[in-house]
Enzyme design. Structure first.
Site, PDB file in Angstrom:
ATOM      1  N   GLU A   1      37.330  45.844  47.144  1.00  0.00           N
ATOM      2  CA  GLU A   1      37.429  45.964  45.685  1.00  0.00           C
ATOM      3  C   GLU A   1      36.243  46.748  45.116  1.00  0.00           C
ATOM      4  O   GLU A   1      35.527  46.278  44.240  1.00  0.00           O
ATOM      5  CB  GLU A   1      37.554  44.574  45.054  1.00  0.00           C
ATOM      6  CG  GLU A   1      38.796  43.845  45.559  1.00  0.00           C
ATOM      7  CD  GLU A   1      39.104  42.536  44.846  1.00  0.00           C
ATOM      8  OE1 GLU A   1      38.167  41.845  44.428  1.00  0.00           O
ATOM      9  OE2 GLU A   1      40.302  42.221  44.731  1.00  0.00           O
TER      10      GLU A   1
ATOM     11  N   ASP B   1      46.040  36.569  48.374  1.00  0.00           N
ATOM     12  CA  ASP B   1      44.914  36.157  47.542  1.00  0.00           C
ATOM     13  C   ASP B   1      45.184  34.851  46.805  1.00  0.00           C
ATOM     14  O   ASP B   1      45.410  34.869  45.603  1.00  0.00           O
ATOM     15  CB  ASP B   1      44.628  37.281  46.527  1.00  0.00           C
ATOM     16  CG  ASP B   1      43.261  37.144  45.894  1.00  0.00           C
ATOM     17  OD1 ASP B   1      42.494  36.279  46.339  1.00  0.00           O
ATOM     18  OD2 ASP B   1      42.962  37.908  44.969  1.00  0.00           O
TER      19      ASP B   1
ATOM     20  N   GLU C   1      41.944  30.060  40.089  1.00  0.00           N
ATOM     21  CA  GLU C   1      42.213  31.384  39.502  1.00  0.00           C
ATOM     22  C   GLU C   1      43.702  31.624  39.244  1.00  0.00           C
ATOM     23  O   GLU C   1      44.093  31.962  38.132  1.00  0.00           O
ATOM     24  CB  GLU C   1      41.658  32.467  40.436  1.00  0.00           C
ATOM     25  CG  GLU C   1      41.984  33.874  39.978  1.00  0.00           C
ATOM     26  CD  GLU C   1      41.370  34.954  40.853  1.00  0.00           C
ATOM     27  OE1 GLU C   1      40.691  34.622  41.848  1.00  0.00           O
ATOM     28  OE2 GLU C   1      41.566  36.138  40.527  1.00  0.00           O
TER      29      GLU C   1
HETATM   30  O1  GCW Z   1      41.169  37.450  43.819  1.00  0.00           O
HETATM   31  C1  GCW Z   1      40.120  38.293  43.680  1.00  0.00           C
HETATM   32  C2  GCW Z   1      39.472  37.907  42.400  1.00  0.00           C
HETATM   33  C3  GCW Z   1      38.141  38.559  42.245  1.00  0.00           C
HETATM   34  C4  GCW Z   1      37.288  38.216  43.458  1.00  0.00           C
HETATM   35  C5  GCW Z   1      38.012  38.675  44.710  1.00  0.00           C
HETATM   36  C6  GCW Z   1      37.266  38.313  45.968  1.00  0.00           C
HETATM   37  C7  GCW Z   1      34.927  37.939  43.544  1.00  0.00           C
HETATM   38  O2  GCW Z   1      40.332  38.231  41.346  1.00  0.00           O
HETATM   39  O3  GCW Z   1      37.558  38.078  41.062  1.00  0.00           O
HETATM   40  O4  GCW Z   1      36.007  38.788  43.372  1.00  0.00           O
HETATM   41  O5  GCW Z   1      39.265  38.079  44.771  1.00  0.00           O
HETATM   42  O6  GCW Z   1      37.643  37.313  46.590  1.00  0.00           O
HETATM   43  O7  GCW Z   1      36.339  38.987  46.357  1.00  0.00           O
END
Ligand code: GCW
Length: 667
Positions: A274, A353, A381
Site C-alpha cells: 500500500e 483483508d 475495521e
Molecule cells: O485493511 C487495510 C487497512 C489499512 C491498513 C492495512 C494494513 C495499516 O485499511 O488501514 O494499514 O490494511 O494492514 O497494512
C-alpha cells in the site's frame, strides 16, 4: 477502566472458604518488577474482593496462604512462561513458574478463579502457552490518532508527544498480562514522517518509559519502522538493503534502540505494501530486505516481524487476470526457507483483508521452513467499527481449526501457527488491537470480549468461544445467571448476525471506500484495490477456480483445492469467494442465491432487534453507565443494520429483477 479486572466484592460462603488461603502471600524470590506486579495485583484484588489485606512476606510461610516461587530449571513440564498452581495438603497454594513471568500468569489465573467463584482448595494445574509469540499491533500515530481506531485516541501518544497518563498504561499492561499477551508494537505499521523518528534518541527516551511499564508485566515492546529510514533520517540516497551504508545506518539505529531498551522485542515492517517503501524499490526480494535487518538485531536477541500484506493496490478493475487473493502466496512462497531464524512472517488470517468471511490464507501451511505469526484484526475495521456487536472469537476459532492438509490430515492452522507442525520456534499470533482512550477501552463495552478472547485463545487454542465468553462475562459483569446467559447468547450469535445483513456468501467488501463503514455495494467495484464482487444482471461472485478463473484455489493443498474448485463441494459460506453463480443457483437449503440474500438480510436485522430486547432485560442488573452505553450502541446498530439490509436487497433486486418470494419491502 477496569474491564475484566473488576474484582467485585465477594461475600458469603465462597468468601469464607477461600479467605484462609489468601491471608498471606509469601515468596522466596527477589522482589523484581515482575514479581512485584504479581504481589501488588494479589494484594489489591484480595483487598477489594474480600475486604482484608493479606500479609506479605519475602520468606515462605508454612500453612495456608499463597506462595509464589520459582521452580527448578529442570522442570520439564514447564516452558519459560508456563506455571503450575497446586494446593499442598498443608493448605499452601503454590504458584510456581520457571520465570517470574510464569508466576505472574499463574497469579492472574488464580484471580480469574476467584472472580468466577471457583474452588481453590484442590488445585492441580499446569499451563503452558500454545504459542510463543502473542503480540498486539497498535496502529497509533504520534498525533494521537489511530488508523482504524474506534475507541477514541491513542493511549500512548497525544499531540505529537508521548502521553503522560502512565497509570492508564499500567492498567493496560495488567490487562495484557492477565490474558497472556507478551509483546506490543506501539505505533502504526504505516510509519509516517514523525513516527519514523521513534528510533532516534529524541523519542527513544519516551519509548523507554513505556517499555519499563510493560516489562513489569512480561510484555516486550516493539516498534514499527519505516524501511526508508536510511533516506529520511540518515540522509542517504538509498534504502537498498544490500548497500553497505544502509546497513551501517541500521546497525547504528538498532544499537541505539537497545541502549535504551535492552530487552526490545524487535521491529515490525510493512514493506512494499500500500505504497510503503520496501526492498522491491531496489530490485531486492522480501527476504533480502528482512534478512538485512535480522542480521543486525540478532545479536541483541531481537526479531524482525515482516508483514506479508504485499499486493498490487493499483490494479485496473478491467483486468480480470490479476487476483489480489493470490498475492501474498505468490510473493512469499518462492522464498520459503530463505528467511533467517529471527525473521517472522506476519500473515493475515485470510488472503484478502479481514472480511466478515474469507477462506484461510493458503500461506499458512504453505510455508514450511519459515517462522510465521497469523495476523488477526481485533479492531473491527470491516466488522462494524465497534458500533456493531461482533464477537470475533468464533471466527478465529474456525480459522485455527481449519484443516490445511499440509502434512496430511491433522495439519490444522493452530498447529502451524504454534510451530508444532513444522517444529518451529518464534511462531504464534499478532493482532491489530481495538483499544483507545475511551473510558471502557474499546468503544463498545462488549468489544472488550474480543481483546480478552484474543489473548486467551492464543494462550490456549483448545478453549471454545463459549468457555472464553463465560470467563469474560463473569469477570466483567459478575455472576448473575441472567446476565451471563443473555450476553453469552448475544456474543455467540453476533458474527453470524453481522454476516447476515452485510456481504453475502463470502464475497466481501460492499463498504464505503476509505473509512469502510456502512454499505456501498459498488463502493470498490471500479477501484484500484482489487476487491470486486462482479455482480451483473445474471449473477455474482469471483471465479477463482483453476479451470476457468484466477486459479487462486490452486494455492491450497490438493484436498482443499479440489473442494474449493468444485461448485458443489465448495463450502456455501464461501461460495461467492470462489465462484460466480447465477442468482437462480440453488443452495443446499433449497433456496436460490437471490432468495438467500433477501432472507439473510431480513433475518439479520430481526436478530439485532432481538438483541435490543434481550439487553433491556438486564436493566438494573448491570451498572447504569455500561448498561446505557451498550443499549445506545444496539440502537445505532439496529438503524445501520436496516441500512445494510435495504441497500443490499435493493441493489440485488434491481440487478436481478427477481422478486422476493415473501413480498417484503424492497425498494
Ligand atoms: O485493511 C487495510 C487497512 C489499512 C491498513 C492495512 C494494513 C495499516 O485499511 O488501514 O494499514 O490494511 O494492514 O497494512
Amino acid at each position: 477502566y477496569k474491564a475484566w479486572l473488576q474484582y467485585s466484592k465477594s461475600e458469603g460462603k465462597y468468601a469464607k472458604t477461600v479467605t484462609p488461603f489468601l491471608k498471606t502471600i509469601s515468596s522466596s524470590c527477589d522482589a523484581s518488577p515482575v514479581l512485584w506486579s504479581a504481589i501488588e495485583e494479589l494484594n489489591q484484588s484480595i483487598t477489594q474482593m474480600f475486604d482484608f489485606s493479606p500479609f506479605i512476606s519475602f520468606e515462605v510461610m508454612s500453612g495456608k496462604g499463597v506462595v509464589l516461587q520459582l521452580c527448578s530449571e529442570s522442570e520439564t513440564r514447564l516452558q519459560d512462561e508456563g506455571y503450575m498452581m497446586y494446593t499442598e495438603p498443608n493448605g499452601q497454594l503454590i504458584i510456581s513458574g520457571k520465570t517470574e513471568t510464569g508466576i505472574l500468569y499463574g497469579t492472574f489465573h488464580l484471580l480469574r478463579l476467584l472472580q468466577m467463584g471457583k474452588p481453590i482448595d484442590k488445585l492441580n494445574i499446569i499451563e503452558n502457552p500454545a504459542n510463543s509469540l502473542r503480540l498486539l499491533n497498535h496502529w497509533d500515530n504520534i498525533d494521537g490518532s489511530i488508523e482504524r481506531g474506534y475507541a477514541g485516541k491513542s493511549i500512548f501518544f497525544e499531540n505529537d508527544q508521548f502521553s503522560q497518563n502512565y497509570g492508564r498504561l499500567k492498567d493496560y499492561a495488567r490487562m495484557l498480562a492477565s490474558i497472556g499477551v507478551n509483546g506490543i508494537a506501539i505505533n502504526n505499521v504505516n510509519v509516517h514522517q514523525l513516527e519514523t523518528k521513534l528510533i532516534t534518541p529524541e523519542y527513544l527516551t519516551g519509548v523507554e518509559k513505556i517499555a519499563a511499564i510493560f516489562r513489569a508485566y512480561g510484555v516486550k515492546t516493539f516498534l514499527s519502522i519505516n524501511f526508508a529510514s536510511p533516506i529520511e533520517l540518515g540522509g542517504l540516497k538509498t534504502a537498498d538493503p544490500l548497500d553497505e551504508e544502509v546497513k551501517r545506518f541500521w546497525e547504528h539505529a538498532i544499537k541505539t534502540i537497545y541502549t535504551h531498551i535492552p530487552d526490545f522485542g524487535g521491529v515490525v515492517v510493512k514493506a512494499d505494501s500500500e505504497n510503503r517503501p520496501g526492498p522491491f524499490t531496489y530490485g531486492r526480494s522480501q527476504a533480502e530486505g528482512a534478512n538485512m535487518l535480522a542480521e543486525i538485531v540478532a545479536p541483541y536477541g531481537g526479531l524482525v516481524i515482516w508483514r506479508c500484506f504485499v499486493y498490487n493496490c493499483h490494479q485496473d478493475w478491467r483486468d480480470r487476470t490479476t487476483d489480489r487473493a493470490k498475492a501474498a502466496y505468490d510473493h512469499f512462497m518462492p522464498l520459503d526457507g530463505d528467511f533467517h531464524e529471527n525473521v517472522v512472517l506476519q500473515i493475515k488470517n485470510g488472503p484478502m483483508d479481514f472480511q466478515v468471511r474469507e477462506p484461510v490464507s493458503p500461506l499458512l501451511g504453505g510455508l514450511k521452513e519459515t517462522n510465521q505469526v497469523i495476523e488477526f484484526q481485533i479492531t473491527q475495521e470491516y466488522l462494524g467499527q465497534q458500533i456493531h456487536l461482533v464477537y470475533l472469537v468464533p471466527q478465529w476459532k474456525e480459522v485455527l481449526e481449519f484443516e490445511t492438509y499440509a502434512k496430511g490430515s491433522g495439519s490444522t492452522v493452530k498447529k502451524i501457527v504454534s510451530g508444532e507442525l513444522y517444529d518451529r520456534k518464534n511462531n504464534g499470533a499478532a493482532a491489530v488491537v481495538n483499544v483507545g482512550d475511551d473510558y471502557n477501552w474499546t468503544g463498545h463495552t462488549l468489544a472488550q470480549s474480543n481483546l480478552y478472547g484474543y489473548g486467551r485463545l492464543m494462550w490456549s487454542p483448545e478453549m471454545t468461544a463459549e468457555d472464553i465468553s463465560n470467563e469474560w462475562i463473569t469477570c466483567t459483569f459478575g455472576a448473575d445467571p441472567l446476565v451471563l446467559s443473555t450476553i453469552k447468547g448475544m456474543l455467540l450469535n453476533s458474527w453470524t448476525t453481522y454476516e447476515n445483513y452485510t456481504s453475502p456468501l463470502g464475497v466481501g467488501w460492499m463498504v464505503n471506500p476509505g473509512h469502510h463503514y456502512g454499505p456501498n455495494v459498488d463502493g470498490y467495484e471500479y477501484q484500484a484495490w482489487g476487491t470486486y464482487h462482479f455482480a451483473d444482471w445474471k449473477g455474482l461472485g469471483v471465479n477463482r477456480t483453476m479451470a476457468t478463473g484466477t486459479g487462486f484455489s490452486g494455492q491450497y493443498y490438493q484436498k482443499n483445492a479440489e473442494k474449493y474448485e468444485s461448485l458443489t463441494d465448495c463450502p456455501e459460506e464461501l461460495l461467492l469467494f470462489f465462484h460466480y453463480v447465477p442468482y437462480s443457483y440453488v443452495l443446499s437449503s433449497g433456496k436460490t442465491v437471490i432468495q438467500h440474500i433477501y432472507d439473510t438480510h431480513f433475518a439479520g436485522v430481526e436478530q439485532v432487534e432481538q438483541y435490543r430486547q434481550q439487553w433491556k432485560q438486564l436493566q438494573g442488573r448491570i451498572d447504569k453507565k455500561r448498561f446505557d452505553d451498550v443499549a445506545t450502541k444496539l440502537d445505532i446498530q439496529f438503524e445501520h443494520a436496516k441500512e445494510w439490509r435495504d441497500i443490499v436487497n435493493t441493489y440485488f433486486y434491481r440487478k436481478s429483477g427477481i422478486d422476493d418470494q415473501h413480498n417484503r419491502p424492497i425498494y
